[in-house]
Design a protein around this motif. Structure first.
Motif, mmCIF file in Angstrom:
data_model
loop_
_atom_site.group_PDB
_atom_site.id
_atom_site.type_symbol
_atom_site.label_atom_id
_atom_site.label_comp_id
_atom_site.label_asym_id
_atom_site.label_seq_id
_atom_site.Cartn_x
_atom_site.Cartn_y
_atom_site.Cartn_z
ATOM 1 N N PHE B 238 -42.666 -17.979 -11.815
ATOM 2 C CA PHE B 238 -42.379 -16.916 -12.916
ATOM 3 C C PHE B 238 -40.924 -16.807 -13.290
ATOM 4 O O PHE B 238 -40.744 -16.611 -14.557
ATOM 5 C CB PHE B 238 -42.725 -15.702 -11.775
ATOM 6 N N VAL B 239 -40.050 -16.986 -12.343
ATOM 7 C CA VAL B 239 -38.656 -16.883 -12.854
ATOM 8 C C VAL B 239 -38.310 -17.807 -13.760
ATOM 9 O O VAL B 239 -37.631 -17.579 -14.908
ATOM 10 C CB VAL B 239 -37.768 -16.649 -11.561
ATOM 11 N N ASP B 240 -38.821 -19.285 -13.367
ATOM 12 C CA ASP B 240 -38.454 -20.401 -14.476
ATOM 13 C C ASP B 240 -39.156 -19.979 -15.848
ATOM 14 O O ASP B 240 -38.475 -20.403 -16.870
ATOM 15 C CB ASP B 240 -39.161 -21.625 -13.989
ATOM 16 N N HIS B 241 -40.333 -19.157 -15.682
ATOM 17 C CA HIS B 241 -41.013 -18.868 -17.003
ATOM 18 C C HIS B 241 -40.176 -18.104 -17.952
ATOM 19 O O HIS B 241 -40.085 -18.060 -19.115
ATOM 20 C CB HIS B 241 -42.503 -18.301 -16.699
ATOM 21 N N LEU B 242 -39.404 -17.116 -17.171
ATOM 22 C CA LEU B 242 -38.531 -16.153 -17.805
ATOM 23 C C LEU B 242 -37.409 -16.813 -18.643
ATOM 24 O O LEU B 242 -36.821 -16.296 -19.663
ATOM 25 C CB LEU B 242 -38.080 -15.050 -16.963
ATOM 26 N N THR B 243 -36.944 -17.843 -17.956
ATOM 27 C CA THR B 243 -35.958 -18.838 -18.520
ATOM 28 C C THR B 243 -36.210 -19.337 -19.923
ATOM 29 O O THR B 243 -35.280 -19.834 -20.565
ATOM 30 C CB THR B 243 -34.988 -19.416 -17.407
ATOM 31 N N LEU B 244 -37.312 -19.592 -19.967
ATOM 32 C CA LEU B 244 -38.122 -20.297 -21.191
ATOM 33 C C LEU B 244 -37.489 -21.878 -21.280
ATOM 34 O O LEU B 244 -37.311 -22.308 -22.075
ATOM 35 C CB LEU B 244 -37.834 -19.449 -22.530
ATOM 36 N N GLY B 245 -37.019 -22.296 -19.742
ATOM 37 C CA GLY B 245 -36.711 -23.495 -19.692
ATOM 38 C C GLY B 245 -35.397 -23.946 -20.275
ATOM 39 O O GLY B 245 -35.041 -25.023 -20.300
ATOM 40 N N THR B 246 -34.641 -22.928 -20.248
ATOM 41 C CA THR B 246 -33.026 -23.143 -20.545
ATOM 42 C C THR B 246 -32.146 -23.302 -19.477
ATOM 43 O O THR B 246 -32.655 -23.033 -18.314
ATOM 44 C CB THR B 246 -32.578 -21.707 -21.537
ATOM 45 N N PRO B 249 -26.176 -20.971 -18.127
ATOM 46 C CA PRO B 249 -25.544 -19.862 -18.788
ATOM 47 C C PRO B 249 -26.566 -19.099 -19.606
ATOM 48 O O PRO B 249 -26.562 -18.085 -19.697
ATOM 49 C CB PRO B 249 -24.358 -20.406 -19.706
ATOM 50 N N LEU B 250 -27.396 -19.893 -20.662
ATOM 51 C CA LEU B 250 -28.304 -19.496 -21.274
ATOM 52 C C LEU B 250 -29.461 -18.477 -20.974
ATOM 53 O O LEU B 250 -30.055 -17.541 -21.149
ATOM 54 C CB LEU B 250 -28.720 -20.670 -22.450
ATOM 55 N N SER B 251 -29.931 -19.298 -19.434
ATOM 56 C CA SER B 251 -31.057 -18.803 -18.924
ATOM 57 C C SER B 251 -30.918 -17.328 -18.362
ATOM 58 O O SER B 251 -31.660 -16.568 -18.351
ATOM 59 C CB SER B 251 -31.347 -19.587 -17.705
ATOM 60 N N VAL B 252 -29.274 -16.926 -18.069
ATOM 61 C CA VAL B 252 -29.188 -15.536 -17.736
ATOM 62 C C VAL B 252 -29.478 -14.595 -18.579
ATOM 63 O O VAL B 252 -30.366 -13.657 -18.593
ATOM 64 C CB VAL B 252 -27.790 -15.413 -17.102
ATOM 65 N N LEU B 253 -29.040 -14.747 -20.185
ATOM 66 C CA LEU B 253 -29.521 -14.088 -21.080
ATOM 67 C C LEU B 253 -31.015 -14.116 -21.538
ATOM 68 O O LEU B 253 -31.582 -13.045 -21.450
ATOM 69 C CB LEU B 253 -28.508 -14.871 -22.457
ATOM 70 N N MET B 254 -31.694 -15.219 -21.234
ATOM 71 C CA MET B 254 -32.974 -15.467 -21.324
ATOM 72 C C MET B 254 -33.681 -14.543 -20.353
ATOM 73 O O MET B 254 -34.764 -13.817 -20.769
ATOM 74 C CB MET B 254 -33.579 -16.672 -21.377
ATOM 75 N N VAL B 255 -33.348 -14.491 -19.180
ATOM 76 C CA VAL B 255 -34.024 -13.425 -18.410
ATOM 77 C C VAL B 255 -33.790 -12.239 -18.586
ATOM 78 O O VAL B 255 -34.957 -11.360 -18.582
ATOM 79 C CB VAL B 255 -33.416 -14.046 -16.911
#
Lengths: 203, 371
Positions: B238-246, B249-255
């Motif tokens: 679920f968390v991985d899904h929230l990062t959209l695979g980034t 550094p970018l994944s934090v923004l994505m989440v």
């Protein structure tokens, strides 16, 4: 259509009746937007909505959705199997028709061959019969010819014999002399052979 | 005449139909039974009555013959068509093989909202106001400058001993003339405190036009969306899904963005349903309000002249509202199904591709034929 018109006319009158009866002057014409979300009613309404929704969900899952899902699935399966079996039946029927047509063609060919055969046989038999008849006829003809020939020969021989006898007698009378039996036989013999050679030459 | 006045006044305050009136309140002011709770109860009971009947008609395996596969009855047909539509056209393209797991939820959402929307179209509030106003509230109590005790006396007069206690309590609480007591509980309240015919309002209205109710429905939707997502993907997934695979550094923004999205989705659901259901009623009330405005402003003749087009227009808006009732129930359900599918394993993508090739094959054939 007429009924619909009548009903809508009645509804129309009912709807404008309040205006026609007159409106009182007092009354709030002011909207109170703050009343749209008073915590005193909003909190209980939200809790009630959640509780009611889940109650409804579980009750209906038991009482309705299960049966509906099963019904829909059963229908789907039923329709799919029916279509499949119909397609199978059609394929079978097509194949059966093809087989039948093939067999029919074969039977037709067979019967044609048989007729041909029978015709040939009949021809052969007829030819044979004709040939045999002709042969028999020829044989009979030959036999008849032979018999005629034999009879003719026999008649001629008799005739010669008679002629020889007669001529010997005549000759004896002419000669006034008794011809002895031995002479007689010799004379007959001679004349016969003469006649015979004559007749053979004359043939 | 009081009832008629109630009807006319229903057009006075354009939001009159949209308030959630407390019917029974605790001493601390919080209601335990409100107008909209009653409407939801009515909708729920209607569903509990209608749906099992339809289900019995739709269910198979009763007689074991092919007649089992025929649904009988108009209502059952209607419900079956709606159920099939949601299953095949809404849920299956999004949820694939998980469709049947979510159908009970999706169907409940749709029918609950639809029943509430449609019940809101029934002018129950006006009908019950007519009755309640006539029975409880004596005409003189509805006069413009009536005192609270007058209203209570009217109530006591029609309710005997029980009303007598209420009357005395109301009298003791006379600083608020718009409250009626029943023991420790408050029975009905005049929200607008104008002492008009809406003093003793009826029961009716659109529960889905109450933002608290749509908030609850959106909360249920997001609960199911996140819950089914966690079930399908696991916490990690679920968390991985929230990062959209980034990556980091970018994944934090994505989440952060995705969490905002997760809040925005039910918020949009809540506001959309509330606004649509409220707007229609406000519009109807405003247009019908022209009737009494014209009457008060220019007299009986003007009232009738204005009433005719106003009522025709209100009728047309009513028909539009009927459409909106269905559309909004559909949109809420459709978007909920879409959001659920966002957080599901997408193991059904192959089916999709199959569908695609299926759909495109004839097109290619046609093109080939055209050349």
């Amino acid at each position: 259509m007429a009924k619909l018109k009548r009903v809508s006319a009645v509804l129309f009158v009912l709807m404008i009746a309040p205006a026609a009866l007159g409106a009182p002057e007092e009354g709030g014409t002011q909207a109170h937007a703050e009343l749209l979300a008073r915590p005193e009613t909003a909190v209980p309404a939200a809790i009630a909505a959640i509780v009611m929704f889940f109650l409804l969900f579980f009750l209906l899952k038991k009482m309705a959705w299960g049966a509906i899902l099963k019904g829909l699935n059963d229908r789907e399966t039923k329709i799919r199997t029916e279509i499949e079996s119909a397609e199978n039946a059609r394929a079978l029927a097509t194949k059966a028709l093809e087989d039948y047509q093939k067999e029919l063609a074969k039977a037709r060919a067979d019967s044609n061959a048989m007729i041909q055969q029978a015709r040939a046989d009949a021809q052969r038999v007829a030819d044979e019969l004709r040939a045999r008849n002709e042969a028999e006829l020829a044989g009979m003809k030959n036999r008849a010819k032979d018999e005629i020939e034999a009879a003719k020969r026999a008649a001629l021989t008799e005739l010669y014999n008679e002629t020889a006898m007669l001529s010997t007698q005549i000759a004896g009378q002419i000669l006034h002399r008794e011809i002895r039996p031995a002479d007689h036989a010799r004379l007959v013999e001679e004349s016969l052979s003469q006649i015979g050679s004559l007749s053979r030459n004359g043939d | 005449m009081t009832g008629v006045r109630t009807l006319v006044l229903a057009g006075g305050d354009p939001l009159h139909h949209n308030y959630d009136y407390p019917i029974l309140s605790l001493p601390n002011g919080y209601a335990i039974l409100t107008n909209h709770i009653v409407m939801m109860l009515v909708a729920a009971l209607l569903m509990l009555w209608v749906m099992p009947r339809a289900a019995r008609a739709i269910a198979t395996g009763k007689t074991g013959t092919s007649h089992d596969y025929v649904t009988k009855g108009t209502l059952s047909h209607l419900i079956e068509v709606i159920c099939v539509f949601f299953r095949e056209e809404v849920a299956r393209p999004a949820l694939g093989r998980n469709t049947d797991r979510f159908m009970p939820f999706i169907w409940t959402v749709f029918f609950f909202i639809l029943f509430n929307n449609l019940l809101g179209m029934v002018p129950l509030l006006d009908a019950t106001s007519l009755v309640l106003d006539g029975v409880i509230n004596k005409p003189h109590a509805a006069a413009p400058h009536v005192e609270g005790s007058g209203a209570a006396a009217g109530f006591a007069g029609s309710h005997g001993a029980e009303g007598h206690e209420a009357s005395s309590l109301a009298a003791g609480d006379s600083h608020d003339s718009h409250v009626m007591k029943l023991g420790p509980f408050t029975l009905f309240q005049d929200l607008t405190k104008e002492g008009t015919a809406s003093h003793f309002h009826g029961v009716g209205g659109t529960a889905t036009g109450n933002i608290a109710v749509t908030f609850a429905l959106a909360l249920i939707a997001i609960m199911i969306i996140i819950g089914s997502g966690l079930q399908s993907l696991g916490l990690r997934g679920f968390v991985d899904h929230l990062t959209l695979g980034t990556k980091f550094p970018l994944s934090v923004l994505m989440v952060v963005l995705e969490i905002i999205g997760l809040i925005a989705k039910p918020f949009a659901l809540m506001v959309r349903l509330f606004a649509n259901m409220t707007a229609g009623h406000v519009m109807l009330a405003s247009i019908l309000g022209f009737c009494s405005m014209a009457w008060n402003g220019v007299g009986p003749l003007g009232g009738v002249i204005i009433s005719v087009p106003a009522i025709i227009f209100a009728t047309l808006i009513g028909l539009l509202e009927l459409l909106v009732a269905f559309i909004q129930a559909f949109v809420f359900t459709f978007l909920t199904a879409m959001f659920i599918s966002l957080f599901q394993h997408h193991d059904h993508e192959h089916e999709h591709e199959d569908d695609h090739s299926h759909n495109e094959a004839p097109v290619q054939g046609e093109l080939a034929g055209a050349h």
